[in-house]
Design an enzyme around this catalytic site. Structure first.
Site, PDB file in Angstrom:
ATOM      1  N   LYS A  30       0.823  -1.224   0.000  1.00 45.06           N
ATOM      2  CA  LYS A  30       0.000   0.000   0.000  1.00 45.06           C
ATOM      3  C   LYS A  30       0.857   1.274   0.000  1.00 45.06           C
ATOM      4  O   LYS A  30       0.526   2.243  -0.682  1.00 45.06           O
ATOM      5  CB  LYS A  30      -0.986  -0.007   1.161  1.00 45.06           C
ATOM      6  CG  LYS A  30      -0.359   0.183   2.515  1.00 45.06           C
ATOM      7  CD  LYS A  30      -1.381   0.176   3.623  1.00 45.06           C
ATOM      8  CE  LYS A  30      -0.736   0.238   4.975  1.00 45.06           C
ATOM      9  NZ  LYS A  30      -0.035   1.479   5.271  1.00 45.06           N
ATOM     10  N   THR A  31       1.976   1.254   0.741  1.00 47.77           N
ATOM     11  CA  THR A  31       2.817   2.463   0.783  1.00 47.77           C
ATOM     12  C   THR A  31       3.369   2.752  -0.607  1.00 47.77           C
ATOM     13  O   THR A  31       3.498   3.902  -1.028  1.00 47.77           O
ATOM     14  CB  THR A  31       3.978   2.284   1.791  1.00 47.77           C
ATOM     15  OG1 THR A  31       3.419   1.831   3.023  1.00 47.77           O
ATOM     16  CG2 THR A  31       4.717   3.575   2.039  1.00 47.77           C
ATOM     17  N   ASP A 213      -3.637   7.380   4.483  1.00 47.71           N
ATOM     18  CA  ASP A 213      -3.115   6.049   4.792  1.00 47.71           C
ATOM     19  C   ASP A 213      -3.885   5.457   5.978  1.00 47.71           C
ATOM     20  O   ASP A 213      -4.400   6.211   6.810  1.00 47.71           O
ATOM     21  CB  ASP A 213      -1.627   6.211   5.147  1.00 47.71           C
ATOM     22  CG  ASP A 213      -0.911   4.873   5.255  1.00 47.71           C
ATOM     23  OD1 ASP A 213      -1.450   3.870   4.755  1.00 47.71           O
ATOM     24  OD2 ASP A 213       0.190   4.842   5.842  1.00 47.71           O
ATOM     25  N   GLU A 214      -3.933   4.124   6.082  1.00 48.68           N
ATOM     26  CA  GLU A 214      -4.568   3.444   7.238  1.00 48.68           C
ATOM     27  C   GLU A 214      -5.956   4.024   7.516  1.00 48.68           C
ATOM     28  O   GLU A 214      -6.305   4.347   8.652  1.00 48.68           O
ATOM     29  CB  GLU A 214      -3.695   3.608   8.517  1.00 48.68           C
ATOM     30  CG  GLU A 214      -2.284   3.089   8.389  1.00 48.68           C
ATOM     31  CD  GLU A 214      -2.191   1.558   8.437  1.00 48.68           C
ATOM     32  OE1 GLU A 214      -3.234   0.886   8.346  1.00 48.68           O
ATOM     33  OE2 GLU A 214      -1.066   1.044   8.535  1.00 48.68           O
ATOM     34  N   GLN A 244      -7.862  -5.038   9.312  1.00 46.58           N
ATOM     35  CA  GLN A 244      -6.823  -4.632  10.268  1.00 46.58           C
ATOM     36  C   GLN A 244      -7.284  -3.454  11.131  1.00 46.58           C
ATOM     37  O   GLN A 244      -6.467  -2.700  11.645  1.00 46.58           O
ATOM     38  CB  GLN A 244      -5.536  -4.254   9.527  1.00 46.58           C
ATOM     39  CG  GLN A 244      -4.889  -5.454   8.848  1.00 46.58           C
ATOM     40  CD  GLN A 244      -3.533  -5.105   8.245  1.00 46.58           C
ATOM     41  OE1 GLN A 244      -2.567  -4.887   8.956  1.00 46.58           O
ATOM     42  NE2 GLN A 244      -3.477  -5.046   6.938  1.00 46.58           N
ATOM     43  N   ARG A 609       1.942 -10.708  10.279  1.00 51.43           N
ATOM     44  CA  ARG A 609       3.277 -10.087  10.448  1.00 51.43           C
ATOM     45  C   ARG A 609       4.362 -11.054   9.973  1.00 51.43           C
ATOM     46  O   ARG A 609       5.486 -10.645   9.727  1.00 51.43           O
ATOM     47  CB  ARG A 609       3.579  -9.752  11.919  1.00 51.43           C
ATOM     48  CG  ARG A 609       2.698  -8.747  12.625  1.00 51.43           C
ATOM     49  CD  ARG A 609       2.420  -7.488  11.871  1.00 51.43           C
ATOM     50  NE  ARG A 609       1.219  -7.604  11.082  1.00 51.43           N
ATOM     51  CZ  ARG A 609       0.928  -6.872  10.017  1.00 51.43           C
ATOM     52  NH1 ARG A 609       1.766  -5.968   9.597  1.00 51.43           N
ATOM     53  NH2 ARG A 609      -0.196  -7.040   9.343  1.00 51.43           N
TER      54      ARG A 609
END
Length: 677
Positions: A30-31, A213-214, A244, A609
Site C-alpha cells: 500500500k505504501t 493512509d490506514e 486490520q 506479520r
C-alpha cells in the site's frame, strides 16, 4: 516506473476520476501505491507538489513515505509537498488560522500528563482511576466531535453527567492557558471550517488532492476533516483494510469505510489482494480466521512465495515454561537457519506479558528491543526543558510556568506560587501576567518578589531572542543560565545524571539541526524559530531518526504496536481465551459481538506479520492475582486450517509419536550441523 506494479496497483495509481478507496490487504504494497501516486500526480496529472497532502497516523510512517517519495522524484523539486500525520496537519491549520478561534499562534500543546494534572485540579482529587476514566471519556467525546453541551445533553448516567461538567471546565481552562490537547488538533480545525467558510475555501484550494493512509483507523472527527477538505470534488485516495481495524477502543471507527460508500456515490473501490510478504500457509491461516468476521468487502489474500513451513501451535504448562520454550526454539532456529536476531519477533496482546520473556532473553544474553516502551519525550529531563520552551513560546501556559519556575529551584516556593495562583484565578489572568501586577506585588515579601521577577524577566529576555537567534544558541545559553547540568548531578546518582545529561545534549543537538533544516516538505520546520520547533516537539512522540539503522535484536511488541511491521519468524504468545480474545471483550460479546470481531482482527494482524514461519503458544495454567488458573486455548486457534498446523504438548494432539519423531529429526539435524562445524 508503473511497470513495477501489479495491475490493481497500477489502476489505483492512475485513477483520478473521483474518490477512490483502495482496500489493501496486509503486505500488499500500500505504501508503494501511495508514493507512486504522489509522483504520478506531479509528473503526469499536472498537480503542483504544494497542492498534495498525504496523511498518515504516525511520524514513522510519514518519515518512511518522505524518504520513498524523495527517491522516486530524484532531481525534481517537491517543495511544498505535505506528508504529515493527521495531528501535524491539524497543527499547521491551527497555526495559520489561530486568530479566528481566539488563540494566539503561540498556543501550547499539552500532553496527557498535563491534561491529567488539570483534571485532577478541576476534580480536586488524586483518584487515578477516576481521573483516567474522565480523561478517556473527554477524549472519546472529542474524537466523536461532541462538544461539552452535547455531552451534557446526551449523558445517560451519573458518571458521564459528572464527566460532561468537568469537560466544560476543562475546555475553559485550556482556553485560558491558550493551550490545546492532542484531540483538539483535529477537533478545532473541524470547528474552524464549520464556522468560517473563507478558511475552509482557502484550505480546499491549497490542498487539491488528499491521500489518506490506514483509513480504517480514522475516528469520526478525522473523517469529518477529510470530508470537509475534499468537498464536493472528492479528489482523494483512501487506503485501508477493514480486516486490520484494531483501534476501536481508541475511537477509530471501521464504519467510516461503509460511510464512504454512502457519502460519495461515485466512490470507486480497488482491491489489492496479492501479498508480497508471507507464505501460502500463513495467508491461508489468516484468511480462514478472518472469514469468521462479517465482511464489508470480500477479499482474499494470495501469494506466490511458496507453500512454506507448517504453523506450530504449542501448549505449555505455565508462563515460565512458555517463555523458556519460545527462547529455546528461537535459538535453535537461528542456529539452524543462520538468521539474525532481528528476523524474530515475539508478539503479545498486553504489555505485562513481556516481562518474563525479557528475563529469559537476558539470561541467554539475547539482545532485544521493546516497542511501546517509554518515549524519549516522556523522560523527566526532556519534559523539564520542554516546559521552558513552552513558556518561552506562550507565557500564558500555566502548567509550563509551574514546572519551569521550580526546576531547578530558584527560590520560588510553594507559598509564593499558591498566592500567585489565587491572584491569577481571581483576576482571570495567567500566572506570568499576575507576577507583574502591582496589587499582587504588594502582597508578598521583597525576597520572594525578586526571585519571581528575576525568573519572569529572564523568560522575557529569552522570548525576544527566540524570534531572532538560531534555536541552538538560545538553548545552550538557557542550559548554562539555569545550571541544569549541575542540578542533575546534585539530584541524581552520578551514572543516572550522566545518562540524563547525555539525553539533554542529544535533544539540544537534534533541535539545533531541526532549526537549521530547510526541509522540502510542508512547513514543519522551515525556520530557525523556537516557537515552531516547540509546537513540533509537543507533537512528536518518538525522536525520529535517533536509531542509526535497525539494531540486530529480537523485537518484543504488542500486537497493536506491531501493525505495519513484518518479520521473518513470529512467535505469537499467550493465545488463550481471556487474553486473545481479551476477557473484557468476551464478557461484552453477548451485548456487542463487534468486540470479539476486533479481537479476531488483532489475531489476523499477528498472523500476517510473519513472512516465513509462525509459532503460536498458549499456557494450560497461568497465575492471575496470585492464584493459579486453568486456561483454554483461544477460539482463534481452532479457526486455523487443521492441515497447516502441527500441535505440540497439546491435549488435542492425536499423535504424540509424530511430535516425538519430529523433535528427534530436528535434534539429529542440529547434531549433524554441529558435527560439520
Amino acid at each position: 516506473m508503473l511497470n513495477s506494479l501489479n495491475s490493481p496497483q497500477r489502476e489505483a495509481v492512475k485513477y483520478l476520476d473521483g474518490p477512490l478507496l483502495v482496500l489493501a490487504g496486509a503486505g500488499s504494497g500500500k505504501t508503494r501505491v501511495i508514493t507512486q501516486k504522489i509522483s504520478y500526480l506531479i509528473d503526469e496529472a499536472g498537480y503542483s507538489p504544494k497542492e498534495i497532502a498525504a496523511i498518515t497516523f504516525t511520524n514513522k510512517a510519514a518519515l518512511e513515505m518522505r524518504e520513498r517519495v524523495s527517491k522516486l522524484m530524484q532531481g525534481k523539486s517537491i517543495k511544498g509537498l505535505t506528508i504529515a500525520t493527521f495531528h501535524s496537519l491539524g497543527l499547521q491549520m491551527l497555526r495559520a488560522e489561530a486568530a479566528l478561534l481566539g488563540y494566539k499562534p503561540q498556543f501550547s500543546i499539552l500532553d496527557s500528563s498535563d491534561s491529567f494534572k488539570i483534571l485532577s485540579d478541576v476534580l480536586a482529587t488524586t483518584d487515578k482511576q477516576l481521573l483516567r476514566k474522565t480523561q478517556w471519556q473527554i477524549s472519546s467525546w472529542k474524537n466523536a466531535f461532541i462538544n461539552p453541551d452535547q455531552a451534557k445533553a446526551t449523558a445517560d448516567e451519573e458518571l458521564t453527567h459528572a464527566a460532561a461538567k468537568v469537560y466544560q471546565i476543562y475546555q475553559q481552562t485550556l482556553k485560558a492557558y491558550q493551550a490545546v490537547d492532542f484531540d483538539d488538533l483535529i477537533k478545532l480545525p473541524v470547528e474552524l471550517f464549520e464556522q468560517h467558510d473563507e478558511a475552509l475555501n482557502k484550505w480546499q484550494r491549497k490542498l487539491q488532492y488528499l491521500l489518506i493512509d490506514e483509513y480504517q483507523d480514522t475516528n469520526a472527527c478525522q473523517y469529518k476533516l477529510v470530508k470537509m477538505l475534499t468537498g464536493v470534488r472528492g479528489q482523494f485516495t483512501a487506503v485501508g483494510d477493514d480486516d486490520q481495524a484494531i483501534y476501536g477502543w481508541r475511537g477509530a471507527d471501521v464504519e467510516n469505510l461503509r460511510q464512504l460508500t454512502e457519502d460519495f456515490s461515485k466512490l470507486k473501490v480497488i482491491k489489492l489482494e496479492q501479498n508480497y510478504r508471507s507464505t501460502v500457509r500463513i495467508l491461508r491461516a489468516a484468511n480462514q480466521v478472518i472469514s469468521n468476521n462479517p465482511k464489508l468487502f470480500e477479499k482474499k489474500l494470495w501469494s506466490d512465495l511458496g507453500t512454506g513451513d507448517m504453523l506450530q501451535v504449542t501448549a505449555t504448562m505455565s508462563e515460565e515454561h512458555e517463555a523458556e520454550s519460545v527462547v529455546m526454539k528461537l535459538q535453535a532456529h537461528k542456529f539452524e537457519h543462520r538468521t539474525k536476531f532481528m528476523d524474530y519477533a515475539i508478539l503479545y496482546r498486553g504489555n505485562h506479558q513481556a516481562r518474563i520473556f525479557e528475563q529469559h532473553l537476558r539470561n541467554q544474553k539475547i539482545p532485544y528491543t521493546i516497542s511501546g516502551g517509554q518515549s524519549f519525550f516522556d523522560k523527566t529531563e526532556i519534559k523539564d526543558l520542554i516546559s521552558y520552551l513552552r513558556l518561552i513560546a506562550n507565557e500564558d501556559d500555566d502548567p509550563a510556568f509551574i514546572r519551569a519556575a521550580t526546576t531547578p529551584k530558584k527560590g520560588i516556593g510553594n507559598t509564593t506560587l499558591e498566592r500567585l495562583g489565587e491572584y491569577a484565578s481571581a483576576h482571570k489572568i495567567s500566572l506570568f501576567a499576575a507576577a507583574f501586577e502591582g496589587d499582587f506585588q504588594s502582597e508578598i515579601g521583597h525576597k520572594q518578589l525578586d526571585d519571581l521577577l528575576n525568573f519572569c524577566t529572564y523568560i522575557q529576555k529569552i522570548q525576544a531572542r527566540a524570534v531572532r537567534d538560531p534555536a541552538g544558541d538560545v538553548l545552550n545559553d538557557l542550559l548554562t543560565s539555569i545550571q541544569y547540568e549541575a542540578f542533575l548531578y546534585d539530584t541524581d546518582e552520578p551514572r543516572a545524571a550522566e545518562a540524563k545529561w547525555a539525553n539533554v545534549i542529544d535533544f539540544i543537538g537534534w533541535l539545533t539541526k531541526k532549526g537549521e533544516a530547510n526541509t522540502e516538505f510542508g512547513n514543519e520546520a522551515e525556520g530557525k524559530n523556537l516557537l515552531e520547533l516547540t509546537q513540533m516537539v509537543s507533537l512528536m512522540s518518538m525522536l525520529e531518526g535517533r536509531e542509526n539503522g535497525e539494531t540486530d535484536a529480537v523485537k518484543l511488541s504488542t500486537l497493536h504496536a506491531a501493525k505495519g511491521l513484518e518479520f521473518g519468524h513470529v512467535f505469537l504468545i499467550g493465545v488463550e481465551e481471556g487474553i486473545l480474545p481479551h476477557r473484557e471483550s468476551v464478557d461484552a460479546a453477548t451485548a456487542d459481538p463487534s468486540r470479539i470481531e476486533e479481537e479476531r482482527r488483532l489475531m489476523y494482524v499477528g498472523i500476517t506479520r510473519a513472512q516465513k514461519s509462525l509459532n503460536i503458544s498458549w499456557c494450560k495454567k497461568r497465575k492471575r492475582a496470585g492464584e493459579m488458573e486453568m486456561c483454554e486455548p483461544s477460539r482463534f486457534i481452532a479457526e486455523i486450517p487443521k492441515d497447516d498446523v502441527r500441535h505440540f504438548g497439546n491435549p488435542f494432539n492425536k499423535d504424540p509419536e509424530a511430535s516425538k519423531d519430529f523433535g528427534k529429526s530436528k535434534m539429529a539435524n542440529i547434531r549433524a550441523m554441529l558435527g560439520k562445524g
